[in-house]
Design a protein around this motif. Structure first.
Motif, PDB file in Angstrom:
ATOM      1  N   GLY A 198       0.804  -1.223   0.000  1.00 41.85           N
ATOM      2  CA  GLY A 198       0.000   0.000   0.000  1.00 41.85           C
ATOM      3  C   GLY A 198       0.831   1.264   0.000  1.00 41.85           C
ATOM      4  N   GLY A 199       2.127   1.107  -0.195  1.00 44.28           N
ATOM      5  CA  GLY A 199       2.979   2.298  -0.188  1.00 44.28           C
ATOM      6  C   GLY A 199       2.938   3.063  -1.489  1.00 44.28           C
ATOM      7  N   SER A 200       2.446   2.446  -2.506  1.00 42.20           N
ATOM      8  CA  SER A 200       2.305   3.200  -3.738  1.00 42.20           C
ATOM      9  C   SER A 200       1.062   2.711  -4.457  1.00 42.20           C
ATOM     10  CB  SER A 200       3.532   3.047  -4.636  1.00 42.20           C
ATOM     11  OG  SER A 200       3.751   1.685  -4.930  1.00 42.20           O
ATOM     12  N   SER A 201       0.568   3.568  -5.310  1.00 43.62           N
ATOM     13  CA  SER A 201      -0.656   3.225  -6.013  1.00 43.62           C
ATOM     14  C   SER A 201      -0.712   4.034  -7.289  1.00 43.62           C
ATOM     15  CB  SER A 201      -1.870   3.550  -5.141  1.00 43.62           C
ATOM     16  OG  SER A 201      -1.832   4.923  -4.784  1.00 43.62           O
ATOM     17  N   ALA A 202      -1.531   3.544  -8.195  1.00 41.25           N
ATOM     18  CA  ALA A 202      -1.748   4.315  -9.409  1.00 41.25           C
ATOM     19  C   ALA A 202      -3.192   4.781  -9.383  1.00 41.25           C
ATOM     20  CB  ALA A 202      -1.503   3.444 -10.632  1.00 41.25           C
ATOM     21  N   VAL A 203      -3.395   6.038  -9.705  1.00 40.37           N
ATOM     22  CA  VAL A 203      -4.775   6.524  -9.823  1.00 40.37           C
ATOM     23  C   VAL A 203      -4.977   6.992 -11.248  1.00 40.37           C
ATOM     24  CG1 VAL A 203      -5.083   7.135  -7.404  1.00 40.37           C
ATOM     25  CG2 VAL A 203      -4.115   8.809  -8.998  1.00 40.37           C
ATOM     26  N   TYR A 204      -6.174   6.827 -11.730  1.00 42.52           N
ATOM     27  CA  TYR A 204      -6.453   7.119 -13.139  1.00 42.52           C
ATOM     28  C   TYR A 204      -7.633   8.063 -13.224  1.00 42.52           C
ATOM     29  CZ  TYR A 204      -4.182   2.558 -12.972  1.00 42.52           C
ATOM     30  OH  TYR A 204      -3.345   1.528 -12.676  1.00 42.52           O
ATOM     31  N   ASP A 205      -7.635   8.869 -14.251  1.00 42.09           N
ATOM     32  CA  ASP A 205      -8.819   9.646 -14.578  1.00 42.09           C
ATOM     33  C   ASP A 205      -9.454   8.947 -15.767  1.00 42.09           C
ATOM     34  OD1 ASP A 205     -10.687  11.441 -15.583  1.00 42.09           O
ATOM     35  OD2 ASP A 205      -9.557  13.179 -14.838  1.00 42.09           O
ATOM     36  N   GLU A 206     -10.441   8.117 -15.476  1.00 39.30           N
ATOM     37  CA  GLU A 206     -10.951   7.227 -16.509  1.00 39.30           C
ATOM     38  C   GLU A 206     -11.566   8.017 -17.658  1.00 39.30           C
ATOM     39  OE1 GLU A 206     -12.589   3.749 -14.809  1.00 39.30           O
ATOM     40  OE2 GLU A 206     -13.496   3.115 -16.696  1.00 39.30           O
ATOM     41  N   ALA A 207     -12.168   9.153 -17.306  1.00 36.75           N
ATOM     42  CA  ALA A 207     -12.785   9.964 -18.354  1.00 36.75           C
ATOM     43  C   ALA A 207     -11.744  10.409 -19.366  1.00 36.75           C
ATOM     44  CB  ALA A 207     -13.469  11.172 -17.723  1.00 36.75           C
ATOM     45  N   LEU A 208     -10.536  10.714 -18.887  1.00 39.04           N
ATOM     46  CA  LEU A 208      -9.481  11.164 -19.794  1.00 39.04           C
ATOM     47  C   LEU A 208      -8.770  10.000 -20.457  1.00 39.04           C
ATOM     48  CD1 LEU A 208      -7.764  14.020 -17.746  1.00 39.04           C
ATOM     49  CD2 LEU A 208      -9.225  14.256 -19.761  1.00 39.04           C
ATOM     50  N   ALA A 209      -8.503   8.972 -19.646  1.00 37.58           N
ATOM     51  CA  ALA A 209      -7.635   7.897 -20.122  1.00 37.58           C
ATOM     52  C   ALA A 209      -8.383   6.892 -20.995  1.00 37.58           C
ATOM     53  CB  ALA A 209      -6.992   7.182 -18.944  1.00 37.58           C
ATOM     54  N   GLY A 210      -9.653   6.799 -20.821  1.00 40.85           N
ATOM     55  CA  GLY A 210     -10.402   5.803 -21.583  1.00 40.85           C
ATOM     56  C   GLY A 210     -10.521   4.505 -20.794  1.00 40.85           C
ATOM     57  N   ALA A 211     -11.691   3.896 -20.889  1.00 39.10           N
ATOM     58  CA  ALA A 211     -11.980   2.718 -20.075  1.00 39.10           C
ATOM     59  C   ALA A 211     -11.059   1.551 -20.418  1.00 39.10           C
ATOM     60  CB  ALA A 211     -13.443   2.315 -20.251  1.00 39.10           C
ATOM     61  N   ASP A 212     -10.777   1.369 -21.700  1.00 35.74           N
ATOM     62  CA  ASP A 212      -9.957   0.228 -22.108  1.00 35.74           C
ATOM     63  C   ASP A 212      -8.571   0.299 -21.489  1.00 35.74           C
ATOM     64  OD1 ASP A 212     -12.093  -0.466 -23.572  1.00 35.74           O
ATOM     65  OD2 ASP A 212     -11.201   0.020 -25.549  1.00 35.74           O
ATOM     66  N   VAL A 226      -7.592   1.954 -18.921  1.00 36.35           N
ATOM     67  CA  VAL A 226      -7.615   1.793 -17.474  1.00 36.35           C
ATOM     68  C   VAL A 226      -7.808   0.320 -17.121  1.00 36.35           C
ATOM     69  CG1 VAL A 226      -8.880   2.358 -15.370  1.00 36.35           C
ATOM     70  CG2 VAL A 226      -8.385   4.144 -17.068  1.00 36.35           C
ATOM     71  N   ALA A 227      -8.657  -0.337 -17.876  1.00 38.79           N
ATOM     72  CA  ALA A 227      -8.895  -1.751 -17.598  1.00 38.79           C
ATOM     73  C   ALA A 227      -7.597  -2.540 -17.758  1.00 38.79           C
ATOM     74  CB  ALA A 227      -9.985  -2.289 -18.527  1.00 38.79           C
ATOM     75  N   ALA A 228      -6.861  -2.236 -18.837  1.00 38.00           N
ATOM     76  CA  ALA A 228      -5.598  -2.946 -19.066  1.00 38.00           C
ATOM     77  C   ALA A 228      -4.629  -2.698 -17.918  1.00 38.00           C
ATOM     78  CB  ALA A 228      -4.985  -2.484 -20.385  1.00 38.00           C
ATOM     79  N   ALA A 229      -4.590  -1.445 -17.482  1.00 34.43           N
ATOM     80  CA  ALA A 229      -3.681  -1.117 -16.395  1.00 34.43           C
ATOM     81  C   ALA A 229      -4.092  -1.831 -15.121  1.00 34.43           C
ATOM     82  CB  ALA A 229      -3.668   0.390 -16.176  1.00 34.43           C
ATOM     83  N   LYS A 230      -5.388  -1.865 -14.896  1.00 31.87           N
ATOM     84  CA  LYS A 230      -5.849  -2.513 -13.672  1.00 31.87           C
ATOM     85  C   LYS A 230      -5.540  -4.005 -13.699  1.00 31.87           C
ATOM     86  CE  LYS A 230      -8.833   0.666 -11.507  1.00 31.87           C
ATOM     87  NZ  LYS A 230     -10.107   1.385 -11.623  1.00 31.87           N
ATOM     88  N   ALA A 231      -5.628  -4.587 -14.907  1.00 31.39           N
ATOM     89  CA  ALA A 231      -5.298  -6.004 -15.021  1.00 31.39           C
ATOM     90  C   ALA A 231      -3.831  -6.237 -14.675  1.00 31.39           C
ATOM     91  CB  ALA A 231      -5.595  -6.497 -16.439  1.00 31.39           C
ATOM     92  N   LYS A 232      -3.001  -5.337 -15.183  1.00 36.75           N
ATOM     93  CA  LYS A 232      -1.571  -5.454 -14.899  1.00 36.75           C
ATOM     94  C   LYS A 232      -1.315  -5.250 -13.403  1.00 36.75           C
ATOM     95  CE  LYS A 232       1.445  -5.925 -17.800  1.00 36.75           C
ATOM     96  NZ  LYS A 232       1.792  -7.263 -18.322  1.00 36.75           N
ATOM     97  N   GLU A 233      -2.078  -4.334 -12.839  1.00 40.61           N
ATOM     98  CA  GLU A 233      -1.942  -4.051 -11.408  1.00 40.61           C
ATOM     99  C   GLU A 233      -2.216  -5.319 -10.589  1.00 40.61           C
ATOM    100  OE1 GLU A 233      -3.956  -0.475 -10.209  1.00 40.61           O
ATOM    101  OE2 GLU A 233      -4.096  -1.112  -8.117  1.00 40.61           O
ATOM    102  N   ALA A 234      -3.236  -6.038 -11.041  1.00 38.16           N
ATOM    103  CA  ALA A 234      -3.565  -7.289 -10.340  1.00 38.16           C
ATOM    104  C   ALA A 234      -2.395  -8.268 -10.435  1.00 38.16           C
ATOM    105  CB  ALA A 234      -4.835  -7.886 -10.931  1.00 38.16           C
ATOM    106  N   GLU A 235      -1.798  -8.338 -11.633  1.00 42.94           N
ATOM    107  CA  GLU A 235      -0.647  -9.238 -11.791  1.00 42.94           C
ATOM    108  C   GLU A 235       0.500  -8.836 -10.868  1.00 42.94           C
ATOM    109  OE1 GLU A 235       0.741  -9.924 -15.819  1.00 42.94           O
ATOM    110  OE2 GLU A 235      -1.300  -9.631 -16.579  1.00 42.94           O
TER     111      GLU A 235
END
Ligand SMILES: Nc1ncnc2c1ncn2[C@@H]1O[C@H](COP(=O)(O)OP(=O)(O)OP(=O)(O)O)[C@@H](O)[C@H]1O
Ligand SMILES: Nc1ncnc2c1ncn2[C@@H]1O[C@H](COP(=O)(O)OP(=O)(O)OP(=O)(O)O)[C@@H](O)[C@H]1O
Ligand SMILES: [Mg+2]
Ligand SMILES: [Mg+2]
Lengths: 360, 302, 315, 503
Positions: free
Chosen positions: B258-272, B274-283
């Motif tokens: 929990g010492g670092s995190s990524a936050v996204y502005d989905e409206a700007l970045a696009g759902a796809d 963000v989804a890809a990033a979140k998938a990678k985050e899970a990995e």
């Protein structure tokens, strides 16, 4: 009412004491303002400043440790300013001195400490001196202003050092941090007292001050430096080799600043990095002027400036006041002492309009 | 409540600097919670660093936090002289028993993720990156960001410059402008000033270390955040519990702590994206993907 | 070569050059006024910091942008007055007084900022000056974008170049300032006050320097940072000599410096690190030195620079 | 004494500098149309008194009245407003400004616009009336001393002054320039201007002034109406004792010691440029070099002083060419050099009298051993020099800047003559010196010649040259012509050569 200044021939000891006391008191009063502003108690603060600067062996050692480079850069400014050679470049010369110390002392040469230390010192002295000879030559050949050039060279040198410590000189063991390979243990200055930071650089500084005093007072070169500084045209007419004398001054001045760099690297830090000096070169000018360009006075002025900084810095920590206070206290003390020096040089006479003779 | 311990921090930069501010804020928060008494010195030069450490040590603090990067040897010497005090120092070298623990801001993981967002979003395929100095902890984040961007967009090119100052927002802004002029449509804002340029030119930016999206509405695509709290809280707890050891606290910057995190502005970045990033985050979180730590100086690839 | 053409042909490049030059223009004009009157003001670096801090703080506390400009001017003037007291009235070393002022102004600014805003976690911001746009002019090709990306302070700086040149060369005041920097005796013999002129020049020049700092926090950026002045004041000291103490050349020098800085940033951005970045950063300084060496022989030094003047003393 | 004609009166003026009383209860009054000559030895207090009058200095006691109104002390502005103008002994001009700007300076409101055209008109009118020709648009730095002098006077006239003070205005003027100035002064005085005129040249004083006031040691030594005065009387009054007349016997020239052979010197300024110069100096003769200032004297002096070497041709010392610009080598070879500007080139003001006497020889064995100074030797030499040359100063340790001009010159004489030099360059040896000091310097120079030295005297003062020189050279536009023995010359013939016309 207007006032007029009259130069004093010589200030008496009592006056000197009085003025020093006055300057000290004025500084203390001024320092009370920021301390009160930050919600502290001035009287506690005063005590803590003294304690922080001289209150323990540790404090004394820290004060002297900080005074060491100031003595050397102060002497650098003093000798140059005596010849009216405005060397504002001690900061850069310090770094060049440190750089050569590292070049020579980090393994290039293998020799016993008895030889390596002097070699490192000579390398730093010569490099710093050459660094000042360049602007002096530019002044002589092209009339280029040395104030500006030495000032600009400071930036160039620090960038050069950054470049080298990120590049060819980078310590492979520093985990990528930009710092140079370390000096060999044989090239380092011993501590004066075990476990305390003050080191042989202090002795070097004091010895340099004494040598410079002899130079200035007793030697032909000192005589020539004074003549060249005070009236270049008359010196030239009288057959003093003005340009050569200026170059000698440049070598000595830059060399002393270079020695300050050697001393910081060999006595304190052990390696070179771009943050070696927190402005020792610039403070040296202040130190030299506080000392009235006197070599021996420079030692005392350096200890004074160092003590004020170390004491005030320590005080800020003890009282929880922002540590930017330390520089502020130094600035205020400096200005008070400067103004005090004015009263030593001049006496102030107040003038009334001369009374007209009655019934004229 | 346990007794309040005294914590001192010695910063080489002003406490607003992103890096120090993460820890400073965590310490201030701990103080406000009544857990510690916090004192600090900022903008401490390398020359003064050892003295300041020793002065705090003499004052009798329980935990000392700081940055040993430029002063490794003296910092370690001080620690050796005060075995009763716990030292937690930013450092690129290993910890030393018994009391010298180390850390760094290892936020390459979220940096990688924000790189993915930027790589997917860029249309000009030019991303501008402005850094302070090319030192390991800056290089590391930039390299991870670049790797992330290239993983989704092998065409992406990077324009990189260092302004040689930690604190010169006008200069950072100028460097950023230059990149926009060179075709960049996304800026990686390692320094203050870069997002301002992005906002002024109406392009997008990637935040680093702190979340500034509120200051630049519509500009910050995503940010790689560092939070000093887990590490600071852990260290405080360890000291109080007597379990402080000379270990590497750097791991508390990893996402899994929990010492670092990524936050996204989905409206700007696009759902796809963000989804890809979140998938990678899970990995990353489950350990199946590791972001390489590369401290070498990155260079423009235009 | 294409890269070079690209860079020099772009209006944005010139806009950046002007923007980078703006604080230098203020600073170099300020230093020029002081030196024309015979007083070197090495306080400039600190006065930049103080102007940046005080102007910004005033805006932050609600004084409005132009209120901030006035506060910055007043701050600079105050430090200028202090320098004048030390260097002109008391005749102390101008070098030391100047360095002392830099130390004082810098530390006082930092201390005030930290003590006045103790709990900041990220730097508080203001709404800075915005680029002016003049319908019609702003749409001109090339010149429109180059000039009208600029904020009012840049135009103020340009206006000051004209104003300072006008005062210096077209008014009796300017005559007196030029004379007092060359030979104070000439001024006293004509019934003017050497001290008055020098104090006035140092105060006015220092006020202008402070605007250079204020530009950084109120126009180039919107917050105050420690260390953000970053040597810009010292550059101005060099530029004055480069400019041979003439306002027009001062503008030119500042613009050249700005252009070079903008250029090196762009080159770094476009072609990357072919050589260590420091080489680029060094170049403006090295080029300044080369330029100084080239112009030195022709430069018309204020002959009384650095020399204190006491009434009723032999000089 | 207060007549309606009195424009200016100084009453009981006293001024002390530390222990020194420069003016001691001095009274002076000046009437309209009067030219008052103020005389006195160097250091008598003339300049000090004028500085008080003009507000540069503040008196310790006494008052200044202009037209009966008391003048506030210490304010040049008030003095100017009251109609006092001063031409300073050392020019008070900004060299970076044009003549016109120097004249305008301080006469207009600081923010007044467009005053320049009006000012130019007014100055041009004054020039037309007074004949003080100057190029108003040239920078003062590029003007000759004579032109600077004229700018100084124009500055005063521009302000419609009622009292004009001239502090040694002719010290740096050629005889022709001085004559021109006197014509102007007489005309101005005829129009009602009161003039105070300070000079050491008694001839001038006698020709231009109407009244003479002599100061000695800060006090009034006497007052004379010029019509009743003669040289001897004035000189004796100034010095307080009879001034010895300097007698020169015929020369017996021997071998050539210094020779210029086809010397060319190219310098940026014409002041120092030389073309095809050849002459010889022989042992036991004094050669006078006449010429209007700025015609190449500087170059000849620089060559003999060791500050330059010829671009073409040779300067031969004892038959050997001088190949390096090295003053020290010349000193060692027995060349004595007295600089033209003694304050600027002659002494280091902040060093002591002893240091300044030793300065040419510090590196020699006389004053140092292995790089260390021999302070004792320096002190001893200074003490004997002070006595032998009557250098008036507090002692060997006093700073040279505290010495008056005459005493600085004596110091330099002591420095260069003590070693019994074989070649002597005396450049403007008595410029600005009082009669006592003048005759002392002349006596020393003649004594050196009699001892066998070759002497070159460069002077713009023809009286001085005729008093000293056995033989004349004249320099014009960088070329030197031989005018022959002095006893076969008169002022007119030399003047023609100086103007560039073949005799
Ligand atoms: N080669 C030379 N020969 C003779 N005189 C010289 C020479 N060079 C300089 N001078 C004269 O010597 C004097 C001072 O020398 P210089 O110009 O080197 O110093 P400066 O410019 O006065 O120094 P600063 O700029 O520090 O005040 C000047 O009057 C100058 O004209
Ligand atoms: N500002 C001063 N400070 C100290 N002493 C001074 C000052 N001005 C003049 N003196 C001294 O006062 C005395 C009178 O000097 P003053 O200049 O009035 O002489 P003078 O008659 O004009 O001589 P000269 O013929 O050489 O010009 C001298 O001893 C001089 O040294
Ligand atoms: Mg010069
Ligand atoms: Mg006089």
């Amino acid at each position: 009412m207007s006032f007029r200044l009259e130069a004093r021939a010589d200030a008496s000891i009592a006056l000197k004491l009085l003025v020093s006391l006055g300057a000290g008191l004025a500084a203390l009063l001024l320092v009370a303002i920021p301390v009160l502003f930050a919600g502290g108690s001035p009287f506690t603060a005063y005590g803590l400043i003294i304690q922080g600067a001289f209150g323990s062996m540790f404090a004394l050692s820290e004060t002297l440790n900080r005074a060491t480079p100031l003595i050397l850069t102060g002497l650098a400014a003093a000798v140059a300013f005596r010849a009216r050679l405005w060397n504002i470049g001690a900061e850069g010369q310090l770094y060049i001195g440190a750089l050569s110390a590292v070049l020579v002392g980090s393994g290039l040469l293998q020799m016993p400490p008895m030889l390596l230390i002097p070699t490192v010192m000579i390398a730093g002295f010569v490099a710093g001196g050459l660094m000042m000879i360049i602007p002096t030559l530019l002044k002589q050949r092209f009339g280029a202003d040395e104030v500006v050039i030495t000032l600009l060279l400071n930036f160039v040198v620090i960038l050069l050092v950054q470049m080298l410590v990120e590049g060819p000189l980078k310590d492979p063991l520093s985990m990528g941090w930009p710092q140079s390979v370390p000096l060999l243990a044989e090239a380092k200055f011993d501590k004066l007292v075990p476990r305390l930071r003050m080191h042989w650089g202090l002795v070097v500084g004091v010895a340099a001050a004494i040598l410079l005093w002899v130079l200035v007072r007793k030697t032909v070169l000192g005589f020539e430096i004074k003549a060249v500084g005070e009236n270049r045209a008359a010196a030239r007419f009288a057959g003093i080799p003005v340009d050569a004398t200026m170059l000698k001054v440049a070598l000595i001045s830059g060399g002393l600043a270079g020695l300050a760099g050697v001393s910081e690297v060999a006595g304190v830090k052990g390696y070179l990095s771009a943050d070696l000096s927190p402005g020792f070169g610039y403070s040296g000018i202040v130190v030299a002027m506080l000392a009235g360009l006197s070599p021996v006075g420079t030692v005392f002025a350096a200890v004074f400036v160092a003590a004020v900084f170390v004491g005030a810095d320590s005080m800020s920590r003890a009282t929880g006041i922002s540590n930017y206070l330390a520089d502020l206290v130094v600035a205020l003390s400096l200005l008070c002492v400067l103004i005090g020096g004015f009263f030593l040089r001049f006496r102030i006479r107040y003038e009334r309009a001369a009374a007209p003779a009655a019934g004229a | 409540a346990q007794d309040v311990i005294k914590v001192a921090a010695v910063w080489t930069v002003p406490v607003e600097q992103q890096w120090a501010s993460r820890l400073h804020n965590a310490l201030v928060a701990a103080q406000e919670r009544g857990e510690i008494e916090y004192v600090y010195s900022e903008n401490t030069t390398a020359t003064d660093y050892e003295r300041v450490m020793r002065e705090y040590a003499e004052q009798g603090v329980a935990l000392m936090i700081g940055e040993a990067f430029a002063v490794e040897a003296p910092a370690r010497a001080v620690a050796a002289d005060y075995p009763e005090i716990s030292f937690l120092m930013g450092s690129s070298l290993p910890p030393v028993e018994p009391n010298f623990a180390t850390f760094d801001n290892f936020i390459q993981e979220p940096s990688y993720l924000t790189g993915m967002i930027a790589g997917a979003k860029t249309e000009s395929n030019v991303i501008g990156m402005v850094g302070g100095f090319a030192i390991p902890e800056v290089n590391r984040l930039m390299n991870a960001f670049i790797a992330g961007a290239l993983s989704v967009n092998p065409e992406a090119k990077f324009s990189i410059s260092f302004i040689n100052s930690w604190y010169d927002p006008p200069k950072a802004k100028e460097a950023a402008f230059a990149m926009v002029d060179a075709g960049a449509d996304i800026l990686y804002a390692e320094r203050f000033g870069v997002s301002d340029a992005a906002k002024e030119r109406g392009i997008l930016a990637i935040g680093n270390v702190i979340d500034t999206s509120a200051d630049y509405p519509g500009t910050i695509l995503a940010s790689a955040l560092w939070d000093g709290t887990p590490m600071i809280d852990k260290a405080i707890a360890d000291v109080k519990g007597g379990s402080f050891t000379a270990s590497d606290y750097g791991i508390y910057a990893f996402m899994e702590y929990g010492g670092s995190s990524a936050v996204y502005d989905e409206a700007l970045a696009g759902a796809d994206a963000v989804a890809a990033a979140k998938a990678k985050e899970a990995e990353i979180l489950d350990g199946s993907f590791k972001v390489e730590i590369n401290d070498a100086e990155p260079s423009s690839t235009l | 070569m294409d890269v070079l053409l690209d860079i020099f042909g772009s209006a944005n490049f010139w806009a950046a050059a002007i923007r980078i030059a703006t604080p230098l223009i203020f600073g170099v004009l300020g230093a020029l006024i002081c030196e024309r009157a015979g007083v070197l003001n090495l306080g400039i670096e600190g006065i930049f910091v103080a102007g940046a801090m005080a102007g910004w703080l005033a805006v932050y506390l609600g004084a409005g942008l132009w209120g901030g400009v006035l506060v910055a001017l007043a701050t600079g003037a105050t430090f200028g007055l202090l320098h004048a007291v030390l260097a002109v009235i008391l005749g102390l070393s101008q070098h030391v007084s100047g360095i002392g002022i830099t130390l004082l102004a810098t530390s006082l600014s930092y201390f005030t900022y930290r003590t006045a805003l103790p709990t900041v976690t990220s730097p508080p911001r203001i709404v800075p000056f915005q680029p002016v746009s003049i319908p019609g002019l702003s749409d001109l090709p090339f010149f429109g974008p180059a000039l009208f990306q600029q904020t009012p302070l840049t135009f103020l700086a340009l206006a000051f170049v004209a104003l300072v040149a006008f005062v210096l060369y077209r008014t009796p005041l300017g005559l007196a300032i030029r004379a007092v920097g060359d030979n104070p005796a000439s001024v006293e013999a004509q019934g003017l006050s050497v001290r008055g002129l020098r104090i006035g020049a140092v105060v006015a020049g220092s006020a202008l320097m402070a605007l250079g700092g204020a530009f950084l926090t109120m126009s180039a950026f919107d917050a105050f940072f420690f260390g953000m002045v970053n040597g810009r004041g010292w550059i101005c000291i060099a530029l004055v000599v480069f400019a041979s103490w003439q306002p027009g050349k001062a503008l030119l020098g500042a613009l050249l410096f700005g252009a070079f800085d903008a250029f090196q940033i762009r080159l770094q951005a476009e072609i990357g690190q072919v050589v260590p970045g420091q080489v680029f950063l060094m170049l403006p300084y090295l080029l300044s030195i080369v330029a100084l060496v080239l112009v030195a022989r022709r430069a018309d030094y204020p002959r009384a620079l650095l020399q204190p003047w006491f009434k009723g003393q032999r000089h | 004494m207060t007549s309606t004609d009195t424009v200016l009166s100084l009453e009981g003026i006293t001024k002390r500098f530390g222990k020194l009383t420069a003016n001691d209860h001095l009274d002076l009054s000046l009437r309209r149309g009067e030219i008052l000559a103020l005389l006195g030895e160097n250091g008598a207090g003339k300049t000090t008194l004028m500085n008080i009058l003009f507000g540069h200095y503040v008196q310790d006691e006494g008052v200044v009245r202009v037209n009966g109104e008391m003048l506030p002390p210490g304010s040049p502005g008030a003095a100017l407003k009251a109609g006092i103008g001063m031409v300073h002994q050392h020019f008070a001009l900004a060299e970076n400004l044009s003549g016109l700007d120097n004249i305008r300076l301080g006469t207009e409101g600081l923010f007044a616009l467009g005053g320049k055209a009006a000012a130019r008109k007014k100055v041009e009118q004054i020039i037309a009336e007074s004949g003080l020709e100057v190029d108003l648009d040239r920078k003062v730095a590029s003007l000759t001393v004579g032109e600077k002098q004229r700018v100084e006077i124009l500055k005063a006239l521009y302000r419609n002054v009622r009292v004009l003070i001239l502090d040694e205005p002719t010290a740096v003027l050629t005889p022709q320039e001085a004559e021109g100035l006197f014509t102007v002064l007489r005309r101005l005085a005829a129009n009602g201007l009161g003039v105070i005129f300070i000079s050491h040249k008694l001839g001038e004083v006698l020709s231009v002034s109407t009244r003479i006031l002599v100061l000695r040691g800060g006090r009034k030594a006497g007052e004379l109406v010029t019509a009743d005065a003669d040289r001897r009387a004035i000189a004796d009054l100034m010095v307080g004792k009879a001034v010895a007349e300097v007698k020169r016997t015929a020369a017996t020239p021997a071998e050539t010691l210094l020779e210029f052979s086809d010397v060319h010197l190219r310098r940026g300024s014409t002041r120092e440029s030389l073309r095809n110069v050849g002459f010889a100096l022989r042992a036991g003769e004094i050669v006078g070099l006449a010429g209007v200032s700025g015609n190449g004297q500087g170059g000849i002096a620089a060559l003999i002083s060791g500050l330059a070497v010829p671009d073409q041709g040779a300067v031969l010392l004892y038959g050997e060419p001088i190949t390096r610009a090295d003053p020290r080598a010349l000193v060692a070879a027995g060349v004595a050099r007295m600089p033209e500007d003694r304050q600027h080139d002659g002494v280091v003001g902040t060093m002591s009298v002893a240091d300044n006497i030793a300065i040419e020889e510090v590196r020699s064995g006389a004053f140092s051993r292995m790089g260390l100074l021999d302070r004792k030797a320096m002190q001893a030499r200074a003490t004997s020099a002070i006595a032998a040359y009557d250098i008036r100063c507090p002692g060997p340790d006093a700073e040279a800047r505290l010495l008056s001009g005459g005493n600085v010159q004596k110091l330099i004489l002591a420095r260069v003559l003590e070693r019994e030099p074989r070649v002597i360059l005396a450049n403007q040896p008595t410029r600005g010196l009082d009669v006592g000091a003048q005759s002392e310097v002349h006596r020393r120079i003649i004594a050196a010649r009699d001892r066998g030295a070759a002497v070159l005297v460069i002077s713009e003062d023809l009286d001085e040259l005729f008093a000293l020189a056995d033989r004349f050279l004249v320099v014009h536009a960088g070329e030197v012509s031989d005018a022959g023995p002095s006893d076969r010359l008169d002022r007119g013939a030399v003047g023609l050569l100086m103007a560039g016309q073949a005799a």
